[in-house]
Design an enzyme around this catalytic site. Structure first.
Site, PDB file in Angstrom:
ATOM      1  N   LYS A   1       4.072  10.163   8.558  1.00  0.00           N
ATOM      2  CA  LYS A   1       3.212   9.769   9.832  1.00  0.00           C
ATOM      3  C   LYS A   1       4.012  10.138  10.887  1.00  0.00           C
ATOM      4  CE  LYS A   1       0.579   5.644   8.046  1.00  0.00           C
ATOM      5  NZ  LYS A   1      -0.760   5.795   8.353  1.00  0.00           N
TER       6      LYS A   1
ATOM      7  N   ASP B   1       9.246   2.232   0.612  1.00  0.00           N
ATOM      8  CA  ASP B   1       8.226   3.061   1.308  1.00  0.00           C
ATOM      9  C   ASP B   1       8.319   3.058   2.958  1.00  0.00           C
ATOM     10  OD1 ASP B   1       6.032   4.139   2.267  1.00  0.00           O
ATOM     11  OD2 ASP B   1       4.624   3.411   0.742  1.00  0.00           O
TER      12      ASP B   1
ATOM     13  N   PHE C   1       0.941  -1.225  -0.051  1.00  0.00           N
ATOM     14  CA  PHE C   1       0.097   0.106  -0.105  1.00  0.00           C
ATOM     15  C   PHE C   1       0.975   1.172   0.006  1.00  0.00           C
ATOM     16  CE2 PHE C   1      -2.216   3.606   2.125  1.00  0.00           C
ATOM     17  CZ  PHE C   1      -3.307   3.435   1.293  1.00  0.00           C
TER      18      PHE C   1
ATOM     19  N   THR D   1       1.875  23.611  -4.266  1.00  0.00           N
ATOM     20  CA  THR D   1       1.685  25.114  -3.524  1.00  0.00           C
ATOM     21  C   THR D   1       2.719  25.040  -2.291  1.00  0.00           C
ATOM     22  OG1 THR D   1      -0.394  25.313  -4.615  1.00  0.00           O
ATOM     23  CG2 THR D   1       0.113  26.797  -2.909  1.00  0.00           C
TER      24      THR D   1
HETATM   25  C1  LIG Z   1       3.237   2.445   3.667  1.00  0.00           C
HETATM   26  C2  LIG Z   1       2.219   3.507   3.480  1.00  0.00           C
HETATM   27  N1  LIG Z   1       2.755   4.105   2.396  1.00  0.00           N
HETATM   28  C3  LIG Z   1       1.592   5.423   1.928  1.00  0.00           C
HETATM   29  C4  LIG Z   1       0.603   5.663   2.830  1.00  0.00           C
HETATM   30  C5  LIG Z   1      -0.179   6.898   2.449  1.00  0.00           C
HETATM   31  O1  LIG Z   1       0.164   7.875   3.436  1.00  0.00           O
HETATM   32  P1  LIG Z   1      -0.966   9.193   3.598  1.00  0.00           P
HETATM   33  O2  LIG Z   1      -2.092   8.438   4.195  1.00  0.00           O
HETATM   34  O3  LIG Z   1      -0.256  10.276   4.580  1.00  0.00           O
HETATM   35  O4  LIG Z   1      -1.181   9.861   2.119  1.00  0.00           O
HETATM   36  C6  LIG Z   1       0.297   4.748   3.951  1.00  0.00           C
HETATM   37  C7  LIG Z   1      -0.873   5.219   4.637  1.00  0.00           C
HETATM   38  O5  LIG Z   1      -1.443   4.629   5.624  1.00  0.00           O
HETATM   39  C8  LIG Z   1       1.257   3.709   4.404  1.00  0.00           C
HETATM   40  O6  LIG Z   1       0.982   3.086   5.374  1.00  0.00           O
END
Ligand SMILES: Cc1ncc(COP(=O)(O)O)c(C=O)c1O
Length: 503
Positions: free
Chosen positions: A356, A325, A216, A380
């Site tokens: 986060k 990520d 994700f 922006t």
């Molecule tokens: C591994 C990972 N990448 C990206 C995201 C997306 O982050 P955001 O919700 O801050 O857009 C999340 C959100 O849970 C995540 O767990």
């Protein structure tokens, strides 16, 4: 909430020096309390069902305005402190989820409150700049704070507003880098500038990002095209034809099942290799590979360090960028600042994204991924320097209170406790796993897991599921062994209750 002067002084005396990476690994006993006594409690205090009557009333008024189907209950953030979340009905819950894994120091940490009330920081909160064009005078210095905690091998950083934004822009940086290498120049040709306006090659190239089943990365079209964790995130959305590789389905504990897991990981790596060839042959080469160190939304799926080392090599051999990520795994919960530091990579990733617990979103990238030309990686706000004020306070506390060690120590208590309970109540949950305090267990199915989350909440623990049947634990970095023991006691109670109901 008001903070006593004594508490503030005590905290601030420990939190006013700059981050020194070399000091990250010093050991300290996590038994020493990290917050003054009036920030901690002997246990939860539950006076109504959660959600209680006031939360239900507020839900009705919010529902007039927007969709509220994901809302669990309303919070009283003024009254919440440390690891304790107070809700609209006065219930006090031990929070092991921290606003979708995002609050690094829990609620109303004195060091953060002090940063916000410091007059010198006022202008950062009052004047939100367009950072890409009119940055504040102290911005280069402020960014040094981010670089001081950069993963090894990085000296470039770009801030963003959230995790999705970080990943979407990481993919853009990958494509710019890939095309610059192909054409032998950072500057697009006239033909490219003209053809991109018609969505035609060479200006709009057929390049892809390889993602994993269960991964994700966010909810924009590029991020969704590399995300495969939940149908509801994707349904009705057009996506790009990007390759989807299997992520290892490993058995826990990883070391006990190492041989079987190795075969599974080899199967997945073979498939990654095949997909790279397949997409090259169909004229859609894999420009980048994106992976989470622990698949989080996908259900806390782990793979071995060796799997990630081999994946990094495969990406390099295919001339694809390697994007890690760390939106959910970064900033210390696994016991290291960056979860990929556990892997022992020979060569660092090309891009690492964060958000986060880092308070601000963004990406670290190698110099060759720096775009040429204004406005190519742009929006922006490009984040918010006010968040960097908070981050500075957070990083100082992480260092001063040795919170990475705290996560290692507390993580051991959590994992051992989960294993003990699962040994006694195997029919309720299994597959205890974790790195540092980033832990999870699996329930037999979604409905039992959801019932466990609701039962835990009514017994005073705020937690959440992930994937189809996992319960995830994502506390703040100030979560200590005594909090872990409280959580485990309530979890065992919950297991007994589910068992008595015939789970
Ligand atoms: C591994 C990972 N990448 C990206 C995201 C997306 O982050 P955001 O919700 O801050 O857009 C999340 C959100 O849970 C995540 O767990």
């Amino acid at each position: 909430m008001s903070i006593s002067m004594a508490a503030l002084k005590q905290l601030l005396s420990r939190t006013n020096t700059l981050w020194k990476p070399a000091a990250r690994c010093l050991a300290q006993s996590a038994q020493q309390k990290l917050l003054p006594d009036d920030y901690d409690y002997d246990g939860p205090h539950v006076v109504t069902q959660v959600p209680g009557p006031r939360s239900k009333m507020l839900l009705k008024s919010l529902d007039n305005i927007q969709n509220t189907e994901a809302v669990q209950f309303f919070c009283d953030f003024k009254k919440s402190r440390g690891n304790w979340l107070v809700d609209a009905d006065g219930n006090r819950l031990l929070d092991v989820y921290m606003q979708i894994a995002s609050l690094p120091l829990g609620y109303n940490h004195p060091a953060v409150v002090s940063a916000l009330t410091d007059e010198n920081n006022l202008s950062a909160f009052v004047n939100r700049p367009a950072l890409g064009v009119l940055p504040p005078v102290d911005f280069p210095d402020t960014l040094q704070k981010l670089l001081q905690v950069a993963p090894p091998g990085f000296c470039q950083v770009q801030t963003m507003a959230c995790g999705t934004c970080a990943n979407e822009n990481a993919f853009k940086a990958v494509f710019f880098w890939y095309r610059a290498r192909q054409r032998g120049s950072l500057i697009p040709t006239e033909e490219e500038l003209e053809s991109c306006m018609r969505h035609e090659e060479p200006g709009s190239p057929n390049l892809t990002i390889l993602g994993f089943e269960g991964g994700f990365h966010g909810r924009t079209i590029g991020c969704l095209s590399s995300s495969h964790s939940a149908p509801l995130h994707k349904v009705d959305m057009p996506v790009l034809d990007w390759p989807i590789a299997p992520f290892p389905v490993t058995k826990h504990p990883l070391d006990v099942n190492a041989q079987e897991n190795r075969l599974e990981e080899e199967r997945c790596l073979d498939k990654v290799f095949q997909l790279m060839q397949e997409y090259k042959n169909k004229g859609r080469p894999v420009a980048g590979v994106v992976v989470e160190p622990i698949q989080s939304e996908g259900g806390d799926r782990h793979a071995s360090n060796s799997f990630f080392r081999q994946l990094r090599k495969l990406a390099k051999e295919n001339r694809s960028a390697f994007v890690v990520d760390e939106v959910q795994t970064g900033a210390g919960l696994t016991g290291k600042m960056w979860a990929h530091e556990h892997w022992g990579l020979e060569e660092s990733p090309d891009i690492v994204t964060f958000s986060k617990k880092m308070v601000i979103g963004g990406l670290y990238f190698k110099e060759e991924f720096r775009p040429k030309g204004a406005m190519r990686i742009m929006n922006t706000w490009l984040g918010d320097p006010a968040k960097l004020v908070i981050l500075e306070a957070v990083l100082n506390v992480i260092q001063q209170d040795r919170l990475l060690d705290n996560m290692t120590e507390t993580g051991q208590v959590i994992l051992q406790g989960l294993e003990k309970i699962q040994d006694k109540h195997a029919e309720v949950f299994s597959n205890a796993r974790g790195r540092g305090a980033f832990c999870a267990v699996d329930f037999p199915n979604t409905s039992t897991r959801d019932r466990a989350v609701a039962t835990l909440r009514n017994k005073g623990v705020q937690c959440a599921g992930c994937g189809a049947k996992a319960l995830r634990i994502r506390p703040a970095l100030i979560f200590q062994p005594h909090h872990a023991r409280m959580f485990l006691d309530i979890l065992e109670d919950t297991a007994l209750e589910l068992k008595s109901l015939g789970t």
